[in-house]
Design an enzyme around this catalytic site. Structure first.
Site, PDB file in Angstrom:
ATOM      1  N   GLY A   1     -31.910   9.331 -24.275  1.00  0.00           N
ATOM      2  CA  GLY A   1     -31.882  10.062 -23.027  1.00  0.00           C
ATOM      3  C   GLY A   1     -33.112  10.380 -22.684  1.00  0.00           C
ATOM      4  O   GLY A   1     -33.903  10.793 -23.465  1.00  0.00           O
TER       5      GLY A   1
ATOM      6  N   CYS B   1     -30.252  11.012 -28.202  1.00  0.00           N
ATOM      7  CA  CYS B   1     -29.405  10.022 -29.321  1.00  0.00           C
ATOM      8  C   CYS B   1     -30.294   9.926 -30.424  1.00  0.00           C
ATOM      9  O   CYS B   1     -29.657   9.467 -31.406  1.00  0.00           O
ATOM     10  CB  CYS B   1     -29.103   8.673 -28.635  1.00  0.00           C
ATOM     11  SG  CYS B   1     -27.807   8.881 -27.206  1.00  0.00           S
TER      12      CYS B   1
ATOM     13  N   ARG C   1     -11.954  -2.271 -34.537  1.00  0.00           N
ATOM     14  CA  ARG C   1     -10.841  -2.689 -33.959  1.00  0.00           C
ATOM     15  C   ARG C   1     -10.451  -4.061 -34.514  1.00  0.00           C
ATOM     16  O   ARG C   1     -11.354  -4.939 -34.351  1.00  0.00           O
ATOM     17  CB  ARG C   1     -10.758  -2.695 -32.462  1.00  0.00           C
ATOM     18  CG  ARG C   1     -10.808  -1.138 -31.990  1.00  0.00           C
ATOM     19  CD  ARG C   1     -10.212  -1.069 -30.355  1.00  0.00           C
ATOM     20  NE  ARG C   1     -11.537  -1.698 -29.537  1.00  0.00           N
ATOM     21  CZ  ARG C   1     -12.452  -0.698 -29.146  1.00  0.00           C
ATOM     22  NH1 ARG C   1     -12.580   0.421 -29.352  1.00  0.00           N
ATOM     23  NH2 ARG C   1     -13.358  -1.593 -28.318  1.00  0.00           N
TER      24      ARG C   1
ATOM     25  N   CYS D   1     -32.438   3.734 -28.637  1.00  0.00           N
ATOM     26  CA  CYS D   1     -32.852   4.250 -27.372  1.00  0.00           C
ATOM     27  C   CYS D   1     -32.317   5.919 -27.183  1.00  0.00           C
ATOM     28  O   CYS D   1     -31.291   6.091 -28.141  1.00  0.00           O
ATOM     29  CB  CYS D   1     -32.024   3.350 -26.205  1.00  0.00           C
ATOM     30  SG  CYS D   1     -30.354   3.444 -26.238  1.00  0.00           S
TER      31      CYS D   1
ATOM     32  N   SER E   1      -9.475  -7.764 -31.464  1.00  0.00           N
ATOM     33  CA  SER E   1      -9.888  -7.889 -29.933  1.00  0.00           C
ATOM     34  C   SER E   1     -10.171  -9.392 -29.686  1.00  0.00           C
ATOM     35  O   SER E   1     -10.473 -10.165 -30.602  1.00  0.00           O
ATOM     36  CB  SER E   1     -11.322  -7.089 -30.104  1.00  0.00           C
ATOM     37  OG  SER E   1     -11.017  -5.843 -30.250  1.00  0.00           O
TER      38      SER E   1
ATOM     39  N   GLN F   1     -27.162   7.006 -18.299  1.00  0.00           N
ATOM     40  CA  GLN F   1     -27.500   5.926 -19.262  1.00  0.00           C
ATOM     41  C   GLN F   1     -26.482   4.833 -18.612  1.00  0.00           C
ATOM     42  O   GLN F   1     -26.983   3.663 -18.978  1.00  0.00           O
ATOM     43  CB  GLN F   1     -26.875   6.656 -20.728  1.00  0.00           C
ATOM     44  CG  GLN F   1     -25.408   6.669 -20.565  1.00  0.00           C
ATOM     45  CD  GLN F   1     -24.650   7.164 -22.028  1.00  0.00           C
ATOM     46  OE1 GLN F   1     -25.228   6.670 -23.004  1.00  0.00           O
ATOM     47  NE2 GLN F   1     -24.130   8.489 -22.045  1.00  0.00           N
TER      48      GLN F   1
ATOM     49  N   HIS G   1     -20.678   6.333 -32.216  1.00  0.00           N
ATOM     50  CA  HIS G   1     -22.107   6.972 -32.082  1.00  0.00           C
ATOM     51  C   HIS G   1     -21.933   8.462 -31.888  1.00  0.00           C
ATOM     52  O   HIS G   1     -21.946   9.076 -30.624  1.00  0.00           O
ATOM     53  CB  HIS G   1     -22.803   6.191 -30.666  1.00  0.00           C
ATOM     54  CG  HIS G   1     -24.040   6.842 -30.348  1.00  0.00           C
ATOM     55  ND1 HIS G   1     -24.892   7.351 -30.946  1.00  0.00           N
ATOM     56  CD2 HIS G   1     -24.634   6.551 -29.160  1.00  0.00           C
ATOM     57  CE1 HIS G   1     -25.905   7.833 -30.409  1.00  0.00           C
ATOM     58  NE2 HIS G   1     -25.843   7.161 -29.110  1.00  0.00           N
TER      59      HIS G   1
ATOM     60  N   SER H   1     -21.202   2.012 -26.599  1.00  0.00           N
ATOM     61  CA  SER H   1     -20.882   2.668 -28.019  1.00  0.00           C
ATOM     62  C   SER H   1     -19.702   3.672 -27.663  1.00  0.00           C
ATOM     63  O   SER H   1     -19.463   4.289 -26.684  1.00  0.00           O
ATOM     64  CB  SER H   1     -22.070   3.737 -28.403  1.00  0.00           C
ATOM     65  OG  SER H   1     -22.507   4.769 -27.394  1.00  0.00           O
TER      66      SER H   1
END
Length: 382
Positions: A370, A89, A211, A368, A214, A156, A338, A237
């Site tokens: 992977g 990422c 959005r 962060c 929500s 993850q 993402h 994400s």
């Protein structure tokens, strides 16, 4: 030590899965933003020393060194090389680090760094899943890996759940964080705060992810990702499409080309962390960046911490003591999306433009990655 400067930074809008950017070839998407970056800065394409490009799903339309293909698609001369980086990422944040390191070492003077990911075309983990379908071994299928970590699941999603458990983060607290991400993104969008950083593509001028409407009740009604877990899709994400590019220059290039940079790269750090928890790396990465920079947390005026999951940012804030009001003030990946290989440069683009707009001297970005890693970058406004 020699300095590395961010001359300018641009990005595409972030498209949602199956949205306006879903049919755009990744090389064309990246080329559009590189072309706009060079045009806006007035940089001579002949003077570009390299293109360092992040991408995670390097298969199909993103295979065969998408960095080089994107550079040529952007019209750069054939003598300008390109390479593709996979630090999961954080790939395009690492691309900026590599570009800055090349400039600071004196090896290069002008580098385009960034990344792309069209997850609508190349779904997450495609290289692994399609490899397995063709009888190939799993990346973590080696005997030495099993000897060290066993056969426990490494994902993850599990990491995000483990983090929620370890830091005792309630589902309701994470849902409030997610709602706030959407609210901030919509406020920033409506106020035109992203306008200076976005290059329209395929008639898309705004991010598709945020959005409206929500509610806490709607989020509370969602089914957890894993049985008995706290995480839902709303706390993760969004799967997205997008690209971002940053022009990194030496002091000599700034003088020769008459650039007016936005910021300088003050400090860079990258760390490894527990690959099972996977997503805790921003905590030690932030500590490393502050230690190397000589700055205190209170001196950092703004933070960008990738919202891979709500639990990641909340655990980071708990451990570092960082102010959430100064963290992702324009929303994060829960709202904005993402696009894996592009997100690092997207975060940096948003942060550096905000720093310029607000007169913020120092900003810190971390995310962060992977495999249990994290990059951290401190920028200083000029």
């Amino acid at each position: 030590m020699a300095e590395a400067y961010l001359v300018d930074a641009l990005r595409t809008p972030v498209g949602k899965r199956g949205g306006a950017l879903s049919a755009v070839h990744p090389a064309d998407l990246g080329a559009t933003v590189i072309e706009a970056l060079l045009a806006r800065t007035g940089a001579d394409p002949d003077a570009v020393d390299d293109v360092v490009w992040g991408c995670v799903g390097q298969m199909g339309p993103q295979a065969s060194n998408i960095g080089r293909i994107t550079a040529l698609s952007a019209g750069l001369p054939e003598h300008v090389p390109g390479t593709t980086v996979d630090r999961q990422c954080g790939s395009s944040q690492q691309a900026v680090h590599f570009a800055a390191q090349a400039v600071m070492s004196g090896v290069q003077d002008l580098v385009v760094a960034g990344g792309v990911e069209v997850m609508s075309q190349v779904p997450i983990a495609s290289p692994t899943t399609i490899g397995l379908e063709h009888g190939m071994a799993h990346p973590r299928g080696g005997e030495r890996w099993r000897r060290r970590f066993g056969d426990q699941p490494i994902t993850q999603f599990r990491g995000a759940e483990l983090i929620a458990d370890k830091w005792d983060l309630s589902r309701s607290a994470m849902e409030q964080f997610a709602l706030e991400s959407h609210r901030r993104a919509l406020v920033a969008t409506d106020a035109g705060l992203f306008a200076d950083e976005i290059v329209p593509v395929a008639d898309l001028v705004r991010d598709e992810g945020p959005r409206r409407g929500s509610t806490a009740e709607a989020l509370a009604a969602l089914t957890p990702i894993s049985e008995g877990g706290r995480l839902t899709a709303a706390l993760a994400s969004q799967i997205s499409d997008g690209a971002a590019a940053i022009l990194v220059a030496s002091a000599d290039a700034v003088r020769r080309h008459g650039f007016r940079p936005l910021a300088r790269v003050h400090t860079m750090a990258v760390v490894g962390s527990d690959p099972v928890f996977m997503l805790t790396g921003p905590i030690p990465a932030t500590e490393a960046a502050l230690r190397r920079s000589g700055l205190s947390l209170d001196e950092i005026g703004t933070f960008e911490v990738n919202e891979a999951f709500a639990s990641v940012v909340l655990a980071w804030a708990t451990e570092t003591g960082a102010d959430l009001d100064r963290t992702n003030p324009q929303g994060g990946a829960i709202a904005l999306g993402h696009p894996l290989g592009a997100t690092g440069a997207r975060l940096m683009t948003t942060m550096v433009h905000r720093m310029r707009r607000d007169g913020t001297r120092f900003g810190l970005q971390t995310m962060c990655e992977g495999g249990g890693m994290a990059n951290a970058t401190v920028l200083e406004l000029l």
